[in-house]
Design a protein around this motif. Structure first.
Motif, PDB file in Angstrom:
ATOM      1  N   LEU A  27       0.648  -1.234   0.115  1.00 38.61           N
ATOM      2  CA  LEU A  27      -0.151   0.051   0.154  1.00 38.61           C
ATOM      3  C   LEU A  27       0.953   1.316   0.100  1.00 38.61           C
ATOM      4  O   LEU A  27       0.714   2.242  -0.593  1.00 38.61           O
ATOM      5  N   ILE A  28       1.950   1.269   0.789  1.00 29.07           N
ATOM      6  CA  ILE A  28       2.649   2.388   0.816  1.00 29.07           C
ATOM      7  C   ILE A  28       3.503   2.678  -0.320  1.00 29.07           C
ATOM      8  O   ILE A  28       3.328   3.881  -1.203  1.00 29.07           O
ATOM      9  N   GLU A  29       3.821   1.476  -1.328  1.00 25.92           N
ATOM     10  CA  GLU A  29       4.406   1.662  -2.655  1.00 25.92           C
ATOM     11  C   GLU A  29       3.463   2.075  -3.548  1.00 25.92           C
ATOM     12  O   GLU A  29       3.292   3.018  -4.408  1.00 25.92           O
ATOM     13  N   GLU A  30       2.016   1.516  -3.508  1.00 25.96           N
ATOM     14  CA  GLU A  30       0.963   1.755  -4.368  1.00 25.96           C
ATOM     15  C   GLU A  30       0.658   3.331  -4.173  1.00 25.96           C
ATOM     16  O   GLU A  30       0.185   4.093  -5.225  1.00 25.96           O
ATOM     17  N   ALA A  31       0.583   3.848  -3.020  1.00 23.29           N
ATOM     18  CA  ALA A  31       0.320   5.313  -2.583  1.00 23.29           C
ATOM     19  C   ALA A  31       1.584   6.217  -3.115  1.00 23.29           C
ATOM     20  O   ALA A  31       1.323   7.575  -3.005  1.00 23.29           O
ATOM     21  N   GLY A  32       2.822   5.744  -3.418  1.00 23.54           N
ATOM     22  CA  GLY A  32       3.704   6.653  -4.029  1.00 23.54           C
ATOM     23  C   GLY A  32       4.626   6.843  -2.850  1.00 23.54           C
ATOM     24  O   GLY A  32       5.824   7.796  -3.176  1.00 23.54           O
ATOM     25  N   GLY A  33       4.704   6.200  -1.637  1.00 20.98           N
ATOM     26  CA  GLY A  33       5.655   6.372  -0.593  1.00 20.98           C
ATOM     27  C   GLY A  33       7.186   6.182  -0.998  1.00 20.98           C
ATOM     28  O   GLY A  33       7.955   6.709  -0.692  1.00 20.98           O
ATOM     29  N   ARG A  34       7.180   5.045  -1.698  1.00 16.95           N
ATOM     30  CA  ARG A  34       8.623   4.495  -2.216  1.00 16.95           C
ATOM     31  C   ARG A  34       9.138   5.587  -3.155  1.00 16.95           C
ATOM     32  O   ARG A  34      10.229   5.851  -3.033  1.00 16.95           O
ATOM     33  N   ASP A  35       8.357   5.597  -4.301  1.00 17.87           N
ATOM     34  CA  ASP A  35       8.739   6.607  -5.350  1.00 17.87           C
ATOM     35  C   ASP A  35       9.067   8.049  -4.467  1.00 17.87           C
ATOM     36  O   ASP A  35      10.266   8.757  -5.135  1.00 17.87           O
ATOM     37  N   ALA A  36       8.493   8.511  -3.773  1.00 13.11           N
ATOM     38  CA  ALA A  36       8.617  10.009  -3.244  1.00 13.11           C
ATOM     39  C   ALA A  36       9.959   9.913  -2.296  1.00 13.11           C
ATOM     40  O   ALA A  36      10.808  10.850  -2.246  1.00 13.11           O
ATOM     41  N   THR A  37      10.282   8.836  -1.718  1.00 18.27           N
ATOM     42  CA  THR A  37      11.276   8.588  -0.890  1.00 18.27           C
ATOM     43  C   THR A  37      12.760   8.643  -1.761  1.00 18.27           C
ATOM     44  O   THR A  37      13.469   9.173  -1.524  1.00 18.27           O
ATOM     45  N   THR A  38      12.557   7.824  -2.674  1.00 20.15           N
ATOM     46  CA  THR A  38      13.569   7.512  -3.625  1.00 20.15           C
ATOM     47  C   THR A  38      13.909   8.928  -4.540  1.00 20.15           C
ATOM     48  O   THR A  38      14.888   9.333  -4.499  1.00 20.15           O
ATOM     49  N   ALA A  39      12.952   9.799  -4.765  1.00 19.29           N
ATOM     50  CA  ALA A  39      13.025  11.080  -5.149  1.00 19.29           C
ATOM     51  C   ALA A  39      13.687  12.196  -4.157  1.00 19.29           C
ATOM     52  O   ALA A  39      14.626  12.723  -4.496  1.00 19.29           O
ATOM     53  N   ILE A  40      13.495  11.899  -2.843  1.00 14.83           N
ATOM     54  CA  ILE A  40      14.135  12.717  -1.794  1.00 14.83           C
ATOM     55  C   ILE A  40      15.615  12.406  -1.789  1.00 14.83           C
ATOM     56  O   ILE A  40      16.442  13.038  -1.571  1.00 14.83           O
ATOM     57  N   ALA A  41      15.792  11.011  -1.812  1.00 19.14           N
ATOM     58  CA  ALA A  41      17.397  10.616  -1.634  1.00 19.14           C
ATOM     59  C   ALA A  41      17.910  11.000  -2.649  1.00 19.14           C
ATOM     60  O   ALA A  41      19.290  11.705  -2.580  1.00 19.14           O
ATOM     61  N   ARG A  42      17.384  11.104  -4.139  1.00 23.78           N
ATOM     62  CA  ARG A  42      18.089  11.377  -5.085  1.00 23.78           C
ATOM     63  C   ARG A  42      18.173  13.111  -5.220  1.00 23.78           C
ATOM     64  O   ARG A  42      19.510  13.244  -5.597  1.00 23.78           O
ATOM     65  N   GLU A  43      17.101  13.821  -4.683  1.00 23.19           N
ATOM     66  CA  GLU A  43      17.506  15.372  -4.745  1.00 23.19           C
ATOM     67  C   GLU A  43      18.474  15.542  -3.729  1.00 23.19           C
ATOM     68  O   GLU A  43      19.198  16.494  -3.905  1.00 23.19           O
ATOM     69  N   GLN A  44      18.314  14.942  -2.649  1.00 18.63           N
ATOM     70  CA  GLN A  44      19.452  15.374  -1.569  1.00 18.63           C
ATOM     71  C   GLN A  44      20.606  15.061  -1.806  1.00 18.63           C
ATOM     72  O   GLN A  44      21.710  15.725  -1.556  1.00 18.63           O
TER      73      GLN A  44
END
Lengths: 370, 370
Positions: B320-337
């Motif tokens: 559910l976390i992945e489906e809601a976009g939590g994984r992508d959002a966190t990956t994007a934050i890791a990348r941005e930082q």
């Protein structure tokens, strides 16, 4: 003199036999304590305001500025001997008392960091007539706010950005390490049958002496004093601390509850291996033997059973400590350390009124009844 | 790609899309990590030896040098990213790596002070496959030894006696205050229903970013770098820390137990409000709604009931976390930082090989699988 009268007497009736103390000396001490509080408290409050919530509230409760419900309060914040010493310390270096303020506040922060953690480690539920922080706000907040106060102390000093601030922080850090060593020793002694007077003094030197020593040098260091002067002031403060603690240990057994705000025989109720007890056990003889037997039986009791003891049981232990010489030995230590504190002042060049202030503070420490 | 394959994949497959990483980069990172451990460990051990018993033994257990029975041991001491950074930091200022050693050790001491206290506050029973200190030696020793390590950190730096050591200690103290603020926020978030992504990032910036930032500037400060250079290095380290933490949060849900040494879905088992969870709940939509419902029911369960959950229950939450976009959002934050960390390096004048080391360390942080 019967035990009851004696219990409420001053621990030492002649602190400085060579001089006659007048009421003027105590007015001077009270003025110094009041000055320390007046100058340090606003800076201390501003420092605590820097903490992220809810740590600011928890710290404000600990310092007695608010009650457990968050309402403004004006609870007893303690004698504030340390801030008073830090300001006189600055004057000893020829600086204005204000120069000592960051040092006074940093020392108070470290002192209160140790109170927060020690109360939790020791399971103490009351301090200055109020529930302790861990009891009101939980163990996590007691740990966290203690940590935060310790960090704040270094922050306050180092943001002065001067070489002297670095020197002051180094002395404070070294004192804090000793304070932690002292607490470690105190905890380890609890689990031991035999503790020598020398071990007890070492522990008290770490736990009480080191931070009072730092309070007495930190203002001078911030005022640019050299290391020799700072070391001599530390020697005064260290012996003052040992004298202070010996008097505390006397009050912990024979103090008047009306003055101390603690229960009768409070250290005995907590089964503390304080100086009078340790000195009595080390003395040998009939009373010491009987005391040792009682204490060996006591350790097998639960804290609850022990607390339910009749007053007479504690009075009997106090009488045995006195009979074995524990009270006299502790009084002698308080006197000796007071003498050494005054001796340490001889090596320092400072204005006469400042020297008189340090003498008055040393005298106060040994004759206080709370 | 099915969930099972994906769970064991690297959190970010292209950390620095513009560059091609070779195995040489990772050999270099491993060499830097090994150098940090080799140079820092003897000084760390000597520092710990200063502690009064039994704190020296308790600290040695915490660091993995002895086991619970006191026998020599060689347990996993962690990745040691911080010491590695502190030595490269010295090189960034043109100083030899050895100049950074007291800084590396001081940062490790503060990091481990926080681990000791956090494990106790959070009730965590395991760290690096071993029982935590409070579990083995009791809460009092965890508090006391944590305090002692914090004090040792300041002592080690300040006894260098230089103006730069004072500057380094000031930065470390400020980082420690943030770290404590972060833990206070983390604790307060546990009791809240709604936590925003911004709040989560603020907490992680304090709890992880600040000390990594300090590690990255402290060696340079000890090497005489000016404040502008130190601030730029801190900016690199701060963003590196946020990237590091975002990857940690990904590994905490989807990490491979074989690599991480933690249980599957470890952060979900602890009901942590980590970035993937917070980002998923904030996203809205069906999956977020369903996740919110499950979590609202979860909080009513005891930790024991919760731990007895079937694997499939955690897998469902992770899905559910992945489906809601939590994984992508966190990956994007890791990348941005990670990107911001590299950007911060642009403002600093330093030897090319040192710049390459800092880039390699940043890349390592985002592709690591443990």
């Amino acid at each position: 003199m019967n035990a009851s009268t004696e219990r409420t007497g001053a621990p030492l009736n002649t602190a400085s036999p060579a001089r006659t103390r007048s009421t003027g000396d105590f007015a001077r001490v009270n003025a110094l304590l009041a000055r320390g509080r007046t100058l340090a408290t606003p800076v201390l409050r501003a420092a605590v305001d820097r903490l992220a919530p809810p740590m600011d509230t928890v710290a404000a409760y600990h310092f007695g500025w608010i009650d457990a419900e968050g309402r403004p309060s004006d609870a007893d914040g303690g004698k504030a001997v340390r801030p008073a010493l830090a300001l006189v310390s600055a004057e000893a270096a020829g600086a204005p008392p204000e120069t000592g303020v960051p040092g006074a506040v940093a020392v108070e922060l470290v002192h209160n960091f140790s109170l927060l953690h020690d109360d939790l480690m020791d399971g103490d539920e009351q301090r200055r007539h109020r529930d302790t922080v861990w009891k009101v706000h939980g163990p996590a907040q007691a740990i966290l706010v203690g940590d935060a106060l310790f960090a704040l102390a270094g922050e306050l000093l180092l943001e002065l950005g001067t070489v002297d601030a670095g020197r002051a922080t180094r002395r404070l850090t070294s004192a804090t390490r000793k304070l932690i060593d002292g607490q470690a020793q105190d905890i380890s002694y609890e689990g031991r049958v035999h503790v020598s007077v020398a071990e007890c003094l070492e522990m008290e030197g770490n736990k009480t002496g080191a931070l009072l020593a730092c309070a007495t040098s930190i203002g001078a260091v911030l005022g640019g004093a050299d290391d020799r002067t700072a070391d001599a002031l530390e020697a005064y403060g260290f012996h003052l601390g040992l004298s202070f603690q010996a008097v505390d240990d006397l009050l912990g057994v024979w103090g008047d509850p009306e003055s101390t705000g603690k229960q009768t025989w409070s250290d005995l109720r907590q089964r503390k291996k304080s100086l009078p007890v340790v000195a009595a056990l080390a003395a040998g003889g009939t009373a010491a033997g009987r005391l040792g037997e009682l204490m060996a039986a006591d350790v097998k009791k639960s804290q609850r059973e022990f607390e339910d003891f009749d007053e007479a049981e504690f009075a009997a232990r106090a009488a045995l400590i006195e009979e074995a010489g524990g009270r006299d030995a502790t009084t002698a230590i308080a006197r000796e350390q007071h003498h050494k504190a005054l001796e340490a002042l001889d090596g320092i060049d400072m204005p006469d009124p400042v020297r008189e202030e340090l003498v008055a503070l040393a005298d106060f420490v040994v004759v206080r009844q709370k």
